[in-house]
Scaffold this motif. Structure first.
Motif: not given
Length: 493
Positions: A126-128, A228-229, A248, A476
Protein backbone atom coordinates in the motif's frame (compact mmCIF):
# COMPACT_ATOMS: atom_id res chain seq x y z
CA UNK A 1 18.67 7.04 15.77
CA UNK A 2 20.08 9.13 12.97
CA UNK A 3 21.94 12.33 13.59
CA UNK A 4 21.10 13.86 10.24
CA UNK A 5 22.44 17.37 10.45
CA UNK A 6 22.29 18.21 6.74
CA UNK A 7 18.89 19.72 5.87
CA UNK A 8 18.98 18.50 2.29
CA UNK A 9 16.57 15.67 1.57
CA UNK A 10 18.51 12.46 0.94
CA UNK A 11 17.71 10.47 -2.16
CA UNK A 12 15.51 7.38 -1.85
CA UNK A 13 15.95 4.28 -4.01
CA UNK A 14 13.42 1.46 -3.96
CA UNK A 15 15.25 -1.84 -4.47
CA UNK A 16 12.89 -4.47 -5.90
CA UNK A 17 14.24 -7.94 -5.16
CA UNK A 18 13.11 -10.23 -7.98
CA UNK A 19 15.75 -12.93 -8.10
CA UNK A 20 13.47 -15.89 -7.25
CA UNK A 21 12.90 -18.68 -9.77
CA UNK A 22 9.34 -19.71 -8.90
CA UNK A 23 10.12 -23.32 -8.05
CA UNK A 24 7.79 -23.30 -5.05
CA UNK A 25 4.81 -22.35 -7.18
CA UNK A 26 5.68 -25.15 -9.58
CA UNK A 27 6.11 -23.03 -12.71
CA UNK A 28 8.84 -22.84 -15.31
CA UNK A 29 9.13 -19.05 -15.10
CA UNK A 30 9.99 -16.86 -12.11
CA UNK A 31 6.93 -16.28 -9.95
CA UNK A 32 7.34 -12.51 -10.27
CA UNK A 33 6.55 -12.84 -13.99
CA UNK A 34 3.32 -14.77 -13.47
CA UNK A 35 0.25 -12.74 -14.35
CA UNK A 36 -2.34 -11.87 -11.75
CA UNK A 37 -5.14 -9.37 -12.34
CA UNK A 38 -3.97 -9.05 -15.94
CA UNK A 39 -0.35 -8.07 -15.26
CA UNK A 40 2.89 -9.74 -14.19
CA UNK A 41 3.30 -9.70 -10.42
CA UNK A 42 6.44 -7.56 -10.63
CA UNK A 43 4.67 -4.92 -12.72
CA UNK A 44 2.03 -4.41 -10.02
CA UNK A 45 4.87 -3.97 -7.52
CA UNK A 46 6.81 -1.55 -9.70
CA UNK A 47 3.71 0.54 -10.36
CA UNK A 48 3.15 0.91 -6.62
CA UNK A 49 6.62 2.38 -6.14
CA UNK A 50 6.39 4.40 -9.35
CA UNK A 51 3.33 6.12 -7.86
CA UNK A 52 5.00 6.77 -4.49
CA UNK A 53 6.09 10.40 -4.24
CA UNK A 54 8.59 9.43 -1.53
CA UNK A 55 10.62 7.30 -3.97
CA UNK A 56 13.08 8.97 -6.34
CA UNK A 57 14.17 5.97 -8.39
CA UNK A 58 13.85 2.20 -8.59
CA UNK A 59 16.50 -0.49 -8.94
CA UNK A 60 15.39 -3.99 -9.94
CA UNK A 61 17.44 -7.09 -9.17
CA UNK A 62 16.15 -9.76 -11.53
CA UNK A 63 16.90 -13.43 -12.07
CA UNK A 64 19.48 -13.80 -14.83
CA UNK A 65 18.03 -14.73 -18.18
CA UNK A 66 14.97 -12.54 -17.71
CA UNK A 67 16.56 -9.09 -17.50
CA UNK A 68 15.83 -8.09 -21.11
CA UNK A 69 12.23 -9.28 -20.75
CA UNK A 70 11.75 -7.14 -17.65
CA UNK A 71 13.37 -4.11 -19.30
CA UNK A 72 10.99 -4.47 -22.26
CA UNK A 73 8.03 -4.76 -19.85
CA UNK A 74 9.10 -1.60 -18.03
CA UNK A 75 9.52 0.33 -21.28
CA UNK A 76 6.12 -0.77 -22.53
CA UNK A 77 4.46 0.23 -19.25
CA UNK A 78 6.08 3.65 -19.46
CA UNK A 79 7.61 3.51 -15.99
CA UNK A 80 9.88 6.53 -15.51
CA UNK A 81 11.51 5.83 -12.16
CA UNK A 82 13.24 2.52 -12.95
CA UNK A 83 16.90 3.48 -13.19
CA UNK A 84 18.30 0.03 -13.94
CA UNK A 85 17.67 -3.71 -13.96
CA UNK A 86 20.66 -5.78 -12.83
CA UNK A 87 21.25 -9.46 -12.02
CA UNK A 88 20.20 -10.65 -8.59
CA UNK A 89 22.46 -12.83 -6.48
CA UNK A 90 22.12 -16.50 -5.63
CA UNK A 91 20.87 -15.56 -2.16
CA UNK A 92 18.89 -12.70 -0.68
CA UNK A 93 22.05 -11.36 0.96
CA UNK A 94 23.98 -11.50 -2.32
CA UNK A 95 21.22 -9.48 -4.01
CA UNK A 96 21.31 -6.88 -1.24
CA UNK A 97 25.08 -6.53 -1.54
CA UNK A 98 24.76 -6.14 -5.32
CA UNK A 99 22.24 -3.34 -4.78
CA UNK A 100 24.48 -1.62 -2.23
CA UNK A 101 27.44 -1.71 -4.61
CA UNK A 102 25.35 -0.43 -7.52
CA UNK A 103 23.92 2.52 -5.61
CA UNK A 104 27.22 3.29 -3.91
CA UNK A 105 28.85 3.68 -7.34
CA UNK A 106 26.50 6.49 -8.30
CA UNK A 107 28.13 9.92 -8.22
CA UNK A 108 25.17 11.45 -6.35
CA UNK A 109 24.96 8.79 -3.59
CA UNK A 110 26.07 9.78 -0.09
CA UNK A 111 26.00 8.16 3.36
CA UNK A 112 22.43 9.28 3.97
CA UNK A 113 21.04 7.86 0.73
CA UNK A 114 18.07 5.63 1.52
CA UNK A 115 17.56 2.09 0.28
CA UNK A 116 14.06 0.63 0.54
CA UNK A 117 14.20 -3.12 -0.10
CA UNK A 118 10.96 -4.80 -1.18
CA UNK A 119 10.06 -8.27 -2.40
CA UNK A 120 8.84 -8.19 -5.99
CA UNK A 121 6.30 -10.87 -5.05
CA UNK A 122 4.48 -8.59 -2.61
CA UNK A 123 2.40 -6.75 -5.24
CA UNK A 124 -0.33 -5.50 -2.89
CA UNK A 125 1.95 -3.10 -1.03
CA UNK A 126 0.00 0.00 0.00
CA UNK A 127 0.96 3.63 -0.43
CA UNK A 128 0.59 4.09 3.32
CA UNK A 129 3.21 1.48 4.13
CA UNK A 130 5.66 2.91 1.59
CA UNK A 131 5.14 6.46 2.87
CA UNK A 132 5.49 5.54 6.55
CA UNK A 133 8.57 3.42 5.90
CA UNK A 134 10.40 6.22 4.12
CA UNK A 135 9.25 8.81 6.68
CA UNK A 136 10.63 6.67 9.52
CA UNK A 137 14.11 7.06 8.01
CA UNK A 138 13.97 10.73 9.02
CA UNK A 139 14.55 9.50 12.60
CA UNK A 140 16.00 6.02 12.31
CA UNK A 141 18.73 4.36 10.26
CA UNK A 142 16.94 1.01 10.01
CA UNK A 143 13.23 0.30 9.53
CA UNK A 144 11.25 -2.91 9.30
CA UNK A 145 7.58 -3.54 8.46
CA UNK A 146 5.64 -6.11 10.48
CA UNK A 147 2.17 -7.18 11.55
CA UNK A 148 0.97 -8.88 14.76
CA UNK A 149 0.95 -12.66 14.69
CA UNK A 150 -2.58 -14.03 14.75
CA UNK A 151 -1.27 -17.55 15.37
CA UNK A 152 0.41 -19.01 18.41
CA UNK A 153 4.07 -19.62 17.57
CA UNK A 154 5.89 -22.57 19.10
CA UNK A 155 9.58 -23.39 19.38
CA UNK A 156 10.45 -27.04 18.79
CA UNK A 157 13.42 -29.37 18.97
CA UNK A 158 13.92 -32.66 17.18
CA UNK A 159 14.77 -35.71 19.30
CA UNK A 160 16.29 -38.37 17.09
CA UNK A 161 13.72 -40.45 15.26
CA UNK A 162 10.93 -39.47 17.67
CA UNK A 163 10.08 -36.26 15.80
CA UNK A 164 9.58 -32.73 17.10
CA UNK A 165 8.68 -31.61 20.61
CA UNK A 166 7.70 -28.17 21.92
CA UNK A 167 10.37 -26.45 23.98
CA UNK A 168 8.83 -22.99 24.29
CA UNK A 169 5.68 -21.02 23.49
CA UNK A 170 6.60 -17.32 23.25
CA UNK A 171 4.10 -14.71 24.36
CA UNK A 172 2.01 -13.98 21.26
CA UNK A 173 1.41 -10.33 22.15
CA UNK A 174 5.08 -9.60 21.50
CA UNK A 175 5.39 -11.58 18.28
CA UNK A 176 5.27 -9.95 14.85
CA UNK A 177 5.35 -11.34 11.32
CA UNK A 178 7.97 -9.60 9.24
CA UNK A 179 7.15 -8.19 5.82
CA UNK A 180 8.86 -5.82 3.43
CA UNK A 181 9.83 -3.08 2.75
CA UNK A 182 12.91 -2.99 4.95
CA UNK A 183 14.69 0.34 4.71
CA UNK A 184 18.11 1.68 5.70
CA UNK A 185 20.50 4.50 5.15
CA UNK A 186 23.28 3.46 2.78
CA UNK A 187 25.91 3.83 5.52
CA UNK A 188 24.00 1.53 7.87
CA UNK A 189 23.24 -1.38 5.56
CA UNK A 190 26.73 -1.23 4.05
CA UNK A 191 28.38 -1.34 7.47
CA UNK A 192 26.19 -4.27 8.54
CA UNK A 193 27.20 -6.36 5.55
CA UNK A 194 30.85 -5.40 5.87
CA UNK A 195 30.76 -6.82 9.40
CA UNK A 196 28.80 -9.87 8.26
CA UNK A 197 31.39 -10.65 5.58
CA UNK A 198 33.97 -11.19 8.32
CA UNK A 199 31.84 -13.92 9.90
CA UNK A 200 32.50 -17.34 8.30
CA UNK A 201 29.21 -18.63 9.77
CA UNK A 202 27.11 -15.81 8.31
CA UNK A 203 23.71 -16.59 6.86
CA UNK A 204 20.52 -14.53 6.77
CA UNK A 205 17.16 -14.47 5.03
CA UNK A 206 16.45 -10.76 5.49
CA UNK A 207 18.37 -7.54 5.94
CA UNK A 208 17.07 -6.38 9.31
CA UNK A 209 18.45 -9.52 10.93
CA UNK A 210 21.89 -8.60 9.55
CA UNK A 211 21.69 -5.14 11.13
CA UNK A 212 20.36 -6.60 14.38
CA UNK A 213 23.23 -9.10 14.68
CA UNK A 214 26.18 -7.09 13.39
CA UNK A 215 25.17 -3.53 14.37
CA UNK A 216 23.40 -4.17 17.70
CA UNK A 217 23.65 -0.52 18.72
CA UNK A 218 21.43 0.57 15.80
CA UNK A 219 17.72 0.54 16.75
CA UNK A 220 15.39 -0.95 14.14
CA UNK A 221 12.09 0.88 14.08
CA UNK A 222 8.96 -1.12 13.21
CA UNK A 223 6.28 0.32 10.92
CA UNK A 224 2.85 -1.29 11.02
CA UNK A 225 2.32 -3.39 7.91
CA UNK A 226 -0.98 -4.82 6.75
CA UNK A 227 -2.40 -8.23 5.95
CA UNK A 228 -2.92 -7.29 2.31
CA UNK A 229 0.85 -7.10 1.84
CA UNK A 230 1.02 -10.84 1.26
CA UNK A 231 3.93 -12.68 -0.36
CA UNK A 232 3.24 -14.89 -3.37
CA UNK A 233 5.21 -18.05 -2.64
CA UNK A 234 2.78 -20.98 -2.95
CA UNK A 235 0.32 -21.93 -5.70
CA UNK A 236 -2.67 -20.92 -3.56
CA UNK A 237 -1.13 -17.46 -3.10
CA UNK A 238 -1.55 -16.78 -6.81
CA UNK A 239 -5.27 -17.41 -6.57
CA UNK A 240 -5.73 -15.37 -3.39
CA UNK A 241 -3.66 -12.44 -4.67
CA UNK A 242 -5.63 -12.36 -7.91
CA UNK A 243 -8.90 -12.26 -5.97
CA UNK A 244 -7.62 -9.60 -3.56
CA UNK A 245 -6.72 -7.39 -6.51
CA UNK A 246 -10.36 -7.60 -7.56
CA UNK A 247 -11.42 -6.33 -4.15
CA UNK A 248 -8.74 -3.66 -4.03
CA UNK A 249 -9.90 -2.49 -7.45
CA UNK A 250 -13.06 -1.12 -5.88
CA UNK A 251 -10.72 1.77 -5.12
CA UNK A 252 -10.06 2.52 -8.82
CA UNK A 253 -9.25 6.25 -8.64
CA UNK A 254 -12.00 8.58 -9.81
CA UNK A 255 -10.74 11.66 -11.68
CA UNK A 256 -12.26 15.04 -10.90
CA UNK A 257 -14.82 16.55 -13.25
CA UNK A 258 -12.20 18.52 -15.17
CA UNK A 259 -10.13 15.38 -15.77
CA UNK A 260 -13.17 13.40 -16.88
CA UNK A 261 -13.99 16.09 -19.41
CA UNK A 262 -10.41 16.45 -20.61
CA UNK A 263 -10.00 12.71 -21.14
CA UNK A 264 -13.40 12.02 -22.68
CA UNK A 265 -13.92 14.99 -24.97
CA UNK A 266 -13.41 13.85 -28.54
CA UNK A 267 -13.55 10.14 -27.62
CA UNK A 268 -16.16 7.75 -28.99
CA UNK A 269 -17.97 5.30 -26.72
CA UNK A 270 -20.20 2.54 -28.10
CA UNK A 271 -22.57 0.91 -25.60
CA UNK A 272 -24.40 -2.30 -26.44
CA UNK A 273 -27.29 -2.79 -24.04
CA UNK A 274 -27.52 0.98 -23.70
CA UNK A 275 -31.32 1.17 -23.58
CA UNK A 276 -31.66 1.04 -19.80
CA UNK A 277 -29.91 0.08 -16.55
CA UNK A 278 -26.14 0.20 -16.21
CA UNK A 279 -25.58 0.70 -19.95
CA UNK A 280 -27.88 3.71 -20.13
CA UNK A 281 -26.40 5.25 -16.98
CA UNK A 282 -22.85 4.82 -18.30
CA UNK A 283 -23.84 6.38 -21.62
CA UNK A 284 -25.43 9.38 -19.86
CA UNK A 285 -22.38 9.83 -17.64
CA UNK A 286 -19.84 9.69 -20.47
CA UNK A 287 -21.95 12.03 -22.60
CA UNK A 288 -22.10 14.57 -19.77
CA UNK A 289 -18.31 14.75 -19.88
CA UNK A 290 -18.12 15.37 -23.62
CA UNK A 291 -17.76 11.91 -25.12
CA UNK A 292 -19.49 11.03 -28.37
CA UNK A 293 -21.78 8.21 -27.23
CA UNK A 294 -23.62 5.70 -29.39
CA UNK A 295 -26.25 3.58 -27.62
CA UNK A 296 -27.53 0.40 -29.15
CA UNK A 297 -30.27 -1.80 -27.72
CA UNK A 298 -33.10 -4.06 -28.72
CA UNK A 299 -35.85 -1.75 -27.35
CA UNK A 300 -34.44 1.55 -28.68
CA UNK A 301 -32.45 1.03 -31.88
CA UNK A 302 -33.68 -2.49 -32.61
CA UNK A 303 -30.12 -3.80 -32.36
CA UNK A 304 -29.87 -7.52 -31.60
CA UNK A 305 -26.44 -8.12 -30.06
CA UNK A 306 -26.63 -11.81 -30.97
CA UNK A 307 -26.64 -10.87 -34.67
CA UNK A 308 -23.04 -10.27 -35.89
CA UNK A 309 -24.24 -8.21 -38.85
CA UNK A 310 -26.12 -5.79 -36.58
CA UNK A 311 -23.12 -5.47 -34.26
CA UNK A 312 -20.84 -4.68 -37.19
CA UNK A 313 -23.33 -2.16 -38.55
CA UNK A 314 -23.53 -0.40 -35.17
CA UNK A 315 -19.76 -0.05 -34.92
CA UNK A 316 -19.56 1.12 -38.52
CA UNK A 317 -22.15 3.80 -37.79
CA UNK A 318 -20.22 5.14 -34.80
CA UNK A 319 -16.93 5.13 -36.69
CA UNK A 320 -18.51 6.72 -39.73
CA UNK A 321 -19.80 9.68 -37.73
CA UNK A 322 -16.72 10.36 -35.57
CA UNK A 323 -13.84 8.65 -37.36
CA UNK A 324 -12.88 6.62 -34.31
CA UNK A 325 -14.05 4.14 -31.68
CA UNK A 326 -12.24 4.34 -28.34
CA UNK A 327 -14.40 2.31 -26.00
CA UNK A 328 -16.80 -0.55 -26.60
CA UNK A 329 -19.01 -1.68 -23.71
CA UNK A 330 -21.43 -4.58 -23.59
CA UNK A 331 -23.99 -4.62 -20.77
CA UNK A 332 -26.59 -6.66 -22.67
CA UNK A 333 -27.68 -9.88 -20.99
CA UNK A 334 -30.64 -12.00 -20.01
CA UNK A 335 -31.35 -13.86 -16.78
CA UNK A 336 -33.61 -16.91 -16.97
CA UNK A 337 -34.65 -18.37 -13.60
CA UNK A 338 -35.48 -22.06 -13.32
CA UNK A 339 -34.17 -25.60 -13.27
CA UNK A 340 -32.15 -26.56 -16.33
CA UNK A 341 -34.18 -29.71 -16.99
CA UNK A 342 -37.32 -27.56 -17.08
CA UNK A 343 -35.87 -24.87 -19.36
CA UNK A 344 -37.04 -24.84 -22.97
CA UNK A 345 -34.57 -25.29 -25.80
CA UNK A 346 -35.56 -21.86 -27.07
CA UNK A 347 -34.60 -20.22 -23.75
CA UNK A 348 -31.34 -22.16 -23.63
CA UNK A 349 -30.42 -21.04 -27.13
CA UNK A 350 -31.35 -17.41 -26.41
CA UNK A 351 -29.35 -17.28 -23.19
CA UNK A 352 -26.30 -18.75 -24.87
CA UNK A 353 -26.55 -16.41 -27.84
CA UNK A 354 -27.03 -13.20 -25.82
CA UNK A 355 -24.84 -13.90 -22.81
CA UNK A 356 -21.93 -15.63 -24.53
CA UNK A 357 -21.93 -15.53 -28.33
CA UNK A 358 -22.87 -11.83 -28.44
CA UNK A 359 -19.84 -10.67 -26.38
CA UNK A 360 -17.63 -12.89 -28.55
CA UNK A 361 -19.01 -11.32 -31.72
CA UNK A 362 -18.78 -7.82 -30.26
CA UNK A 363 -15.13 -8.44 -29.34
CA UNK A 364 -14.28 -9.69 -32.84
CA UNK A 365 -16.03 -6.80 -34.56
CA UNK A 366 -14.62 -4.16 -32.18
CA UNK A 367 -10.99 -5.29 -32.36
CA UNK A 368 -9.86 -3.38 -35.50
CA UNK A 369 -11.42 -0.15 -34.26
CA UNK A 370 -9.90 -0.48 -30.77
CA UNK A 371 -6.49 -1.44 -32.15
CA UNK A 372 -6.49 1.77 -34.18
CA UNK A 373 -7.17 3.93 -31.10
CA UNK A 374 -5.42 1.82 -28.43
CA UNK A 375 -8.86 1.53 -26.86
CA UNK A 376 -10.68 -0.73 -24.46
CA UNK A 377 -13.39 -3.39 -24.46
CA UNK A 378 -15.43 -3.62 -21.26
CA UNK A 379 -17.52 -6.68 -20.41
CA UNK A 380 -19.66 -7.58 -17.39
CA UNK A 381 -19.82 -10.64 -15.20
CA UNK A 382 -21.69 -11.48 -11.99
CA UNK A 383 -20.68 -12.56 -8.51
CA UNK A 384 -22.32 -15.87 -9.42
CA UNK A 385 -19.39 -16.64 -11.72
CA UNK A 386 -17.34 -17.87 -8.76
CA UNK A 387 -19.79 -20.68 -8.02
CA UNK A 388 -22.76 -21.88 -10.04
CA UNK A 389 -26.09 -21.15 -8.35
CA UNK A 390 -29.23 -23.19 -8.20
CA UNK A 391 -31.95 -22.21 -10.67
CA UNK A 392 -29.74 -20.13 -12.95
CA UNK A 393 -27.04 -22.49 -14.08
CA UNK A 394 -27.02 -21.05 -17.58
CA UNK A 395 -26.65 -17.46 -16.40
CA UNK A 396 -23.85 -18.14 -13.92
CA UNK A 397 -21.92 -20.36 -16.34
CA UNK A 398 -22.03 -17.77 -19.12
CA UNK A 399 -20.86 -15.13 -16.64
CA UNK A 400 -17.91 -17.34 -15.71
CA UNK A 401 -17.13 -17.48 -19.42
CA UNK A 402 -16.96 -13.66 -19.51
CA UNK A 403 -14.11 -13.73 -16.98
CA UNK A 404 -12.14 -16.26 -19.02
CA UNK A 405 -12.85 -14.35 -22.22
CA UNK A 406 -11.64 -11.11 -20.63
CA UNK A 407 -8.39 -12.59 -19.36
CA UNK A 408 -7.63 -14.42 -22.60
CA UNK A 409 -8.32 -11.43 -24.85
CA UNK A 410 -6.32 -9.12 -22.59
CA UNK A 411 -3.27 -11.29 -23.22
CA UNK A 412 -3.99 -11.79 -26.92
CA UNK A 413 -4.43 -8.09 -27.62
CA UNK A 414 -2.05 -6.45 -25.14
CA UNK A 415 0.74 -6.18 -27.73
CA UNK A 416 -1.68 -4.23 -29.92
CA UNK A 417 -2.46 -1.79 -27.12
CA UNK A 418 -6.05 -2.97 -26.63
CA UNK A 419 -7.26 -3.29 -23.03
CA UNK A 420 -9.97 -5.74 -22.04
CA UNK A 421 -11.55 -5.60 -18.58
CA UNK A 422 -14.60 -7.00 -16.83
CA UNK A 423 -16.81 -5.37 -14.18
CA UNK A 424 -18.28 -7.62 -11.49
CA UNK A 425 -21.13 -5.84 -9.69
CA UNK A 426 -22.84 -7.36 -6.71
CA UNK A 427 -26.66 -7.34 -6.52
CA UNK A 428 -27.71 -4.27 -8.53
CA UNK A 429 -31.05 -2.54 -9.00
CA UNK A 430 -31.66 -2.98 -12.73
CA UNK A 431 -34.78 -3.74 -14.79
CA UNK A 432 -33.33 -7.18 -15.59
CA UNK A 433 -33.07 -8.00 -11.90
CA UNK A 434 -36.54 -6.68 -11.11
CA UNK A 435 -38.00 -8.81 -13.88
CA UNK A 436 -36.26 -11.92 -12.51
CA UNK A 437 -36.68 -11.40 -8.75
CA UNK A 438 -39.51 -8.92 -8.33
CA UNK A 439 -39.54 -6.15 -5.74
CA UNK A 440 -36.62 -6.14 -3.28
CA UNK A 441 -35.43 -3.90 -0.46
CA UNK A 442 -33.51 -1.13 -2.28
CA UNK A 443 -31.17 -0.73 0.70
CA UNK A 444 -29.71 -4.17 -0.10
CA UNK A 445 -28.93 -3.34 -3.74
CA UNK A 446 -26.30 -1.32 -5.53
CA UNK A 447 -27.54 1.59 -7.59
CA UNK A 448 -26.90 1.11 -11.30
CA UNK A 449 -25.44 4.64 -11.36
CA UNK A 450 -22.72 3.47 -8.94
CA UNK A 451 -21.75 0.62 -11.25
CA UNK A 452 -21.77 3.03 -14.20
CA UNK A 453 -19.39 5.41 -12.42
CA UNK A 454 -16.94 2.61 -11.63
CA UNK A 455 -17.24 1.39 -15.21
CA UNK A 456 -16.24 4.82 -16.49
CA UNK A 457 -13.27 4.88 -14.13
CA UNK A 458 -12.16 1.49 -15.43
CA UNK A 459 -12.36 2.75 -19.01
CA UNK A 460 -10.01 5.59 -18.06
CA UNK A 461 -7.62 3.37 -16.09
CA UNK A 462 -4.52 1.42 -17.10
CA UNK A 463 -6.08 -1.87 -15.98
CA UNK A 464 -5.96 -4.79 -18.38
CA UNK A 465 -7.35 -8.28 -17.90
CA UNK A 466 -8.81 -7.28 -14.55
CA UNK A 467 -12.09 -8.32 -12.96
CA UNK A 468 -13.19 -5.29 -10.96
CA UNK A 469 -15.58 -5.83 -8.10
CA UNK A 470 -18.20 -3.17 -7.40
CA UNK A 471 -19.74 -3.53 -3.96
CA UNK A 472 -22.11 -1.59 -1.77
CA UNK A 473 -19.57 -1.64 1.06
CA UNK A 474 -15.83 -1.24 0.51
CA UNK A 475 -14.41 -4.68 1.41
CA UNK A 476 -10.93 -3.27 1.94
CA UNK A 477 -12.09 -1.51 5.13
CA UNK A 478 -13.32 -4.64 6.85
CA UNK A 479 -10.04 -6.40 7.49
CA UNK A 480 -8.21 -9.20 5.76
CA UNK A 481 -10.41 -12.00 7.08
CA UNK A 482 -13.53 -10.29 5.75
CA UNK A 483 -11.78 -9.77 2.43
CA UNK A 484 -10.98 -13.46 2.18
CA UNK A 485 -14.64 -14.14 2.90
CA UNK A 486 -15.43 -11.93 -0.07
CA UNK A 487 -13.14 -14.10 -2.17
CA UNK A 488 -15.50 -16.96 -1.35
CA UNK A 489 -18.54 -14.75 -1.90
CA UNK A 490 -21.87 -16.51 -2.22
CA UNK A 491 -23.94 -13.50 -3.28
CA UNK A 492 -25.83 -13.05 -6.51
CA UNK A 493 -25.76 -10.12 -8.90
Amino acid sequence: MSSHGDSRRPGTTAVILAGGTGQRVGLSIPKQLIKIAGKPVILHTLEAFEAAAEVDDILVLMAEGYIDEVKAMIAKAGLQKVADVIPGGSTRSDSTKAAIAHVEARPDADERHRLVFHDAVRPLISRRVIAETVAALDRYDAVDVAIPSSDTVIVTRTHGDDGEFITDVPERARLRRGQTPQAFTLATIRAAYQAADKDPQFEATDDCSVVLKYLPSVPIHVVAGDEWNMKVTQPVDLYIADKLFQLASTAVPSPDDASYRERLTGKTLVVFGGSYGIGADLADLAESYGADVFRFGRSTTGTHVEDPAEVEAALKTAHGETGRVDYVVNTAGILQIGRLNETSQEDIDQTFKVNYLAPVQIARAAYPYLAATQGQLLLYTSSSYTRGRRDYSLYSSTKAAMVNLTQALAEEWSDDGVQVNCVNPERTATPMRTKAFGSENPDTLLASETVARTSLDVLLSALNGAVIDVRKDDPTTGGFEQAIARVLDTGIE
